[in-house]
Design an enzyme around this catalytic site. Structure first.
Site, PDB file in Angstrom:
ATOM      1  N   HIS A 185       1.729  -8.749  -3.815  1.00 22.07           N
ATOM      2  CA  HIS A 185       0.728  -7.722  -3.499  1.00 22.07           C
ATOM      3  C   HIS A 185       1.495  -6.419  -3.292  1.00 22.07           C
ATOM      4  O   HIS A 185       1.866  -6.057  -2.176  1.00 22.07           O
ATOM      5  CB  HIS A 185      -0.037  -8.132  -2.227  1.00 22.07           C
ATOM      6  CG  HIS A 185      -1.182  -7.231  -1.898  1.00 22.07           C
ATOM      7  ND1 HIS A 185      -2.434  -7.387  -2.433  1.00 22.07           N
ATOM      8  CD2 HIS A 185      -1.269  -6.140  -1.088  1.00 22.07           C
ATOM      9  CE1 HIS A 185      -3.240  -6.452  -1.960  1.00 22.07           C
ATOM     10  NE2 HIS A 185      -2.546  -5.672  -1.143  1.00 22.07           N
ATOM     11  N   GLU A 239       2.372 -10.109   0.312  1.00 20.91           N
ATOM     12  CA  GLU A 239       2.644  -8.668   0.268  1.00 20.91           C
ATOM     13  C   GLU A 239       4.134  -8.432   0.555  1.00 20.91           C
ATOM     14  O   GLU A 239       4.855  -9.341   0.973  1.00 20.91           O
ATOM     15  CB  GLU A 239       1.769  -7.921   1.301  1.00 20.91           C
ATOM     16  CG  GLU A 239       1.851  -6.406   1.126  1.00 20.91           C
ATOM     17  CD  GLU A 239       0.814  -5.615   1.919  1.00 20.91           C
ATOM     18  OE1 GLU A 239      -0.043  -6.214   2.586  1.00 20.91           O
ATOM     19  OE2 GLU A 239       0.887  -4.369   1.860  1.00 20.91           O
ATOM     20  N   ASP A 291       0.849  -1.197   0.000  1.00 22.59           N
ATOM     21  CA  ASP A 291       0.000   0.000   0.000  1.00 22.59           C
ATOM     22  C   ASP A 291       0.885   1.248   0.000  1.00 22.59           C
ATOM     23  O   ASP A 291       2.106   1.161   0.141  1.00 22.59           O
ATOM     24  CB  ASP A 291      -0.929   0.008   1.224  1.00 22.59           C
ATOM     25  CG  ASP A 291      -0.179   0.128   2.542  1.00 22.59           C
ATOM     26  OD1 ASP A 291       0.815  -0.592   2.722  1.00 22.59           O
ATOM     27  OD2 ASP A 291      -0.558   0.954   3.393  1.00 22.59           O
ATOM     28  N   ASP A 307       1.170 -17.248  -4.652  1.00 23.04           N
ATOM     29  CA  ASP A 307       1.743 -16.177  -5.473  1.00 23.04           C
ATOM     30  C   ASP A 307       0.648 -15.601  -6.373  1.00 23.04           C
ATOM     31  O   ASP A 307       0.654 -15.798  -7.588  1.00 23.04           O
ATOM     32  CB  ASP A 307       2.919 -16.705  -6.302  1.00 23.04           C
ATOM     33  CG  ASP A 307       3.496 -15.607  -7.185  1.00 23.04           C
ATOM     34  OD1 ASP A 307       3.308 -14.422  -6.849  1.00 23.04           O
ATOM     35  OD2 ASP A 307       4.126 -15.926  -8.214  1.00 23.04           O
TER      36      ASP A 307
HETATM   37  O1  9MR Z   1       2.546  -6.650   9.328  1.00 21.01           O
HETATM   38  C1  9MR Z   1       1.282  -6.392   9.881  1.00 21.01           C
HETATM   39  C2  9MR Z   1       0.765  -7.651  10.534  1.00 21.01           C
HETATM   40  O2  9MR Z   1       1.604  -8.008  11.601  1.00 21.01           O
HETATM   41  C3  9MR Z   1      -0.673  -7.422  10.998  1.00 21.01           C
HETATM   42  O3  9MR Z   1      -1.175  -8.645  11.493  1.00 21.01           O
HETATM   43  C4  9MR Z   1      -1.505  -6.927   9.846  1.00 21.01           C
HETATM   44  C5  9MR Z   1      -2.962  -6.678  10.196  1.00 21.01           C
HETATM   45  O4  9MR Z   1      -3.090  -5.645  11.081  1.00 21.01           O
HETATM   46  O5  9MR Z   1      -0.960  -5.719   9.321  1.00 21.01           O
HETATM   47  C6  9MR Z   1       0.337  -5.896   8.811  1.00 21.01           C
HETATM   48  O6  9MR Z   1       0.825  -4.655   8.380  1.00 21.01           O
HETATM   49  C7  9MR Z   1       0.271  -4.081   7.226  1.00 21.01           C
HETATM   50  C8  9MR Z   1      -0.093  -2.664   7.593  1.00 21.01           C
HETATM   51  O7  9MR Z   1      -1.153  -2.692   8.501  1.00 21.01           O
HETATM   52  C9  9MR Z   1      -0.443  -1.813   6.371  1.00 21.01           C
HETATM   53  N1  9MR Z   1       0.579  -1.900   5.361  1.00 21.01           N
HETATM   54  C10 9MR Z   1       0.862  -3.266   4.945  1.00 21.01           C
HETATM   55  C11 9MR Z   1       1.341  -4.066   6.136  1.00 21.01           C
HETATM   56  C12 9MR Z   1       1.772  -5.468   5.726  1.00 21.01           C
HETATM   57  O8  9MR Z   1       0.716  -6.263   5.360  1.00 21.01           O
END
Ligand code: 9MR
Length: 573
Positions: free
Chosen positions: A499, A552, A189, A543
């Site tokens: 992602h 991601e 993102d 994938d």
């Molecule tokens: O890395 C984060 C993971 O530990 C959490 O469980 C998850 C859900 O809250 O969020 C992950 O972090 C994401 C972040 O919230 C937004 N940018 C992408 C991150 C990686 O997926």
């Protein structure tokens, strides 16, 4: 699903690569050897002095050969039955060719019938992956164009100027806008989040502290190359300068800079959502204080003016947190971007106190270190929340002379005990890794274990810790239950559809290189959009672009890879 041109091109390319591999592995007697990802090994390769192991999954065999490009067998060994790994559901055999250390390109052949992907044994084997892992941060830079000179085919226009971000009511402000350009996109993102930014930079600063010349000026071919300063510092400073913009006048630090929700899979320059400054909280303020104190200490001589500014900001943040010591961030109702929620702050206080003590030698911070003393542990999962305490431990261990001898002693013992526990798990594990629980970002859990082992090697000099770290990097590059190499652009069984918005939108077949993917995640939070092909936890990885839960990219997943690859490159060479 709509099949786009780029999707079809990527698929054709993968099929072509696979066919080419099979053809290239015909034996001299014309019996085709089947190339199979059931032989799981480090597809990037091994230093001559490394431990060299591989796994055979669901294939029977008693012995293996190591063959060179001419199919000449250069080493042979036996396969050892490891039983069934219940987390992957596989029958696992294990082979070891550590003894063989002649540089070259090789493959493993099992019972004369099945071949592994090719791999190299070579000095400096991790240099390209290390450089790519750092360069991935350059590709994540907000507010500037990626020029062809530095980004090659991944050149793109600038996006997200972030020069007039709207204050969300949760920031405590209601008027005006904030100028907060620069920094890296967090992940797939386009958000920028202080907590995760601080942890990521903190982990990589340790490499810079231990090996200031490990990454030289010019190594990464980024715009700052040629300025006489390590390219790693230049890259980290791009993020640190953004971090600095996120402090309010009273010292408190805003939590994140994102839109109200995640946008579509478009390029940065096509983004058209409003950007907001959201939240102001204890964790963001303390992690800001910690990483800026750490950076100010390391850059005192290189850039005294910047260093003084960073320390000043850090102290102001610390002071704010004294009076605001329990403000947890939670997404306001109208916000759905990443939450990075954390309601327990003693570890953030500990990290900030440790860094401020090392930067100032002031007793206030020393007492705070004692007040917020942490159990010496590695709490797996959500490293952005938990690993901050370990970053504090590592800075203290690197500066033992500044500590009371009893404290230095207890940190050393704590660290080596933790590292020995990881080694024990590795030796008990069929795949020779130390993880059985696969959640969001499992690759960073495993890489942080390797980081701990490298630090154990640093303080003890004992080879066993290096071996453990390598057994873990082998996992990342293919010795895992999916057979994928978990860094984009490297290995033979490559990830093609991460992602990652720019990779999805740029029309280029191969994704932007150098990213560590999240990895198997048995919680499968994306199961409504993604059909997983295996019920097993260690294989809960797909994938496909929608798989935000397993495929991601994220800055705090690359950070331990940078440290570990950088460390191994320094000591193995
Ligand atoms: O890395 C984060 C993971 O530990 C959490 O469980 C998850 C859900 O809250 O969020 C992950 O972090 C994401 C972040 O919230 C937004 N940018 C992408 C991150 C990686 O997926």
């Amino acid at each position: 699903m709509i099949l786009t041109n780029s999707f079809i091109m990527k698929k054709l390319f993968s099929a072509f690569l696979f066919a080419a591999l099979i053809i290239s592995c015909q034996t001299k007697v014309n019996e085709p050897i089947k190339v199979s990802d059931q032989i799981r090994l480090n597809q990037v390769g091994y230093y001559p002095s490394s431990v060299k192991e591989f796994i055979l999954a669901d294939l029977s065999g008693t012995s293996f050969d190591l063959a060179d490009n001419d199919e000449k067998v250069v080493f042979s060994g036996v396969l050892v039955d490891q039983g069934t790994w219940k987390t992957s559901g596989e029958k696992v055999m294990f082979g070891d060719f550590t003894e063989f250390n002649t540089p070259g390109t090789y493959h493993i052949i099992v019972d004369g019938k099945t071949s592994s992907y090719p791999f190299e044994i070579k000095n400096n084997i991790y240099e390209p992956v290390l450089h790519a892992a750092i360069k991935s941060y350059y590709f994540q830079r907000a507010s500037m164009a990626i020029e062809e000179t530095y980004g090659g085919i991944y050149k793109r226009a600038a996006g997200h100027p972030d020069d007039a971000c709207i204050y969300h009511p949760s920031s405590g402000k209601s008027e005006g806008t904030l100028n907060a350009p620069g920094g890296w996109y967090d992940a797939g993102d386009y958000g920028k989040y202080i907590v995760n930014a601080s942890l990521s930079v903190g982990e990589m600063l340790l490499l810079l502290e231990q090996f200031p010349d490990g990454i030289s000026d010019g190594d990464l071919n980024i715009p700052e190359s040629g300025n006489g300063i390590s390219d790693l510092w230049d890259e980290l400073k791009y993020e640190l300068d953004w971090i600095l913009t996120m402090q309010d006048d009273d010292g408190g630090v805003y939590f994140k800079l994102t839109a109200l929700g995640f946008g579509g899979f478009i390029m940065p320059e096509a983004y058209d959502l409003d950007r907001y400054i959201i939240g102001k909280a204890t964790a963001s303020t303390l992690d800001f204080a910690a990483v800026l104190a750490q950076a100010s200490r390391l850059y005192k001589e290189i850039d005294p003016e910047w260093s003084a500014k960073a320390l000043d900001a850090s102290v102001k943040a610390w002071n704010w947190a004294q009076n605001n010591n329990n403000i947890a961030f939670k997404n306001p109702e109208d916000v759905s971007t990443g939450q990075y929620g954390d309601a327990e702050f003693s570890d953030d206080f500990f990290w900030a106190a440790s860094e401020l003590f090392l930067a100032t030698k002031n007793d206030t911070y020393k007492s705070a270190m004692t007040e917020f003393n942490q159990t010496y542990q590695h709490q797996l999962a959500d490293s952005w929340m938990h690993f901050v305490r370990n970053v504090g431990f590592h800075s203290l261990l690197e500066n033992k002379d500044d500590l009371d001898p009893e404290m230095a002693e207890s940190l050393t013992t704590g660290h080596l005990t933790l590292a020995d526990e990881i080694l024990q798990k590795i030796s008990d594990h069929p795949y020779h890794i130390a993880l059985d629980n696969f959640v969001w970002g499992s690759n960073s859990d495993i890489l942080n274990q390797a980081l701990i082992l490298c630090v154990a090697h640093r303080i003890s000099g004992e080879e066993k810790y290096l071996i453990g770290a390598e057994q873990i990097t082998d996992y990342i590059f293919g010795k895992n239950a999916t057979g994928y190499s978990f860094m984009t652009g490297f290995g033979t069984k490559k990830v093609i559809f991460p992602h990652h918005r720019p990779s999805g939108a740029d029309g280029i077949a191969d994704p932007v290189p150098g990213f560590i993917l999240g990895g198997p995640n048995n919680d499968r939070q994306d199961a409504h959009e993604v059909t997983y092909s295996s019920e097993f936890a260690a294989k809960a990885f797909m994938d496909v672009e929608p798989s935000f839960a397993s495929n991601e990219v994220c800055i705090n997943w690359n950070a331990p890879a940078v440290y570990v690859l950088g460390y191994l490159q320094q000591v193995r060479k």
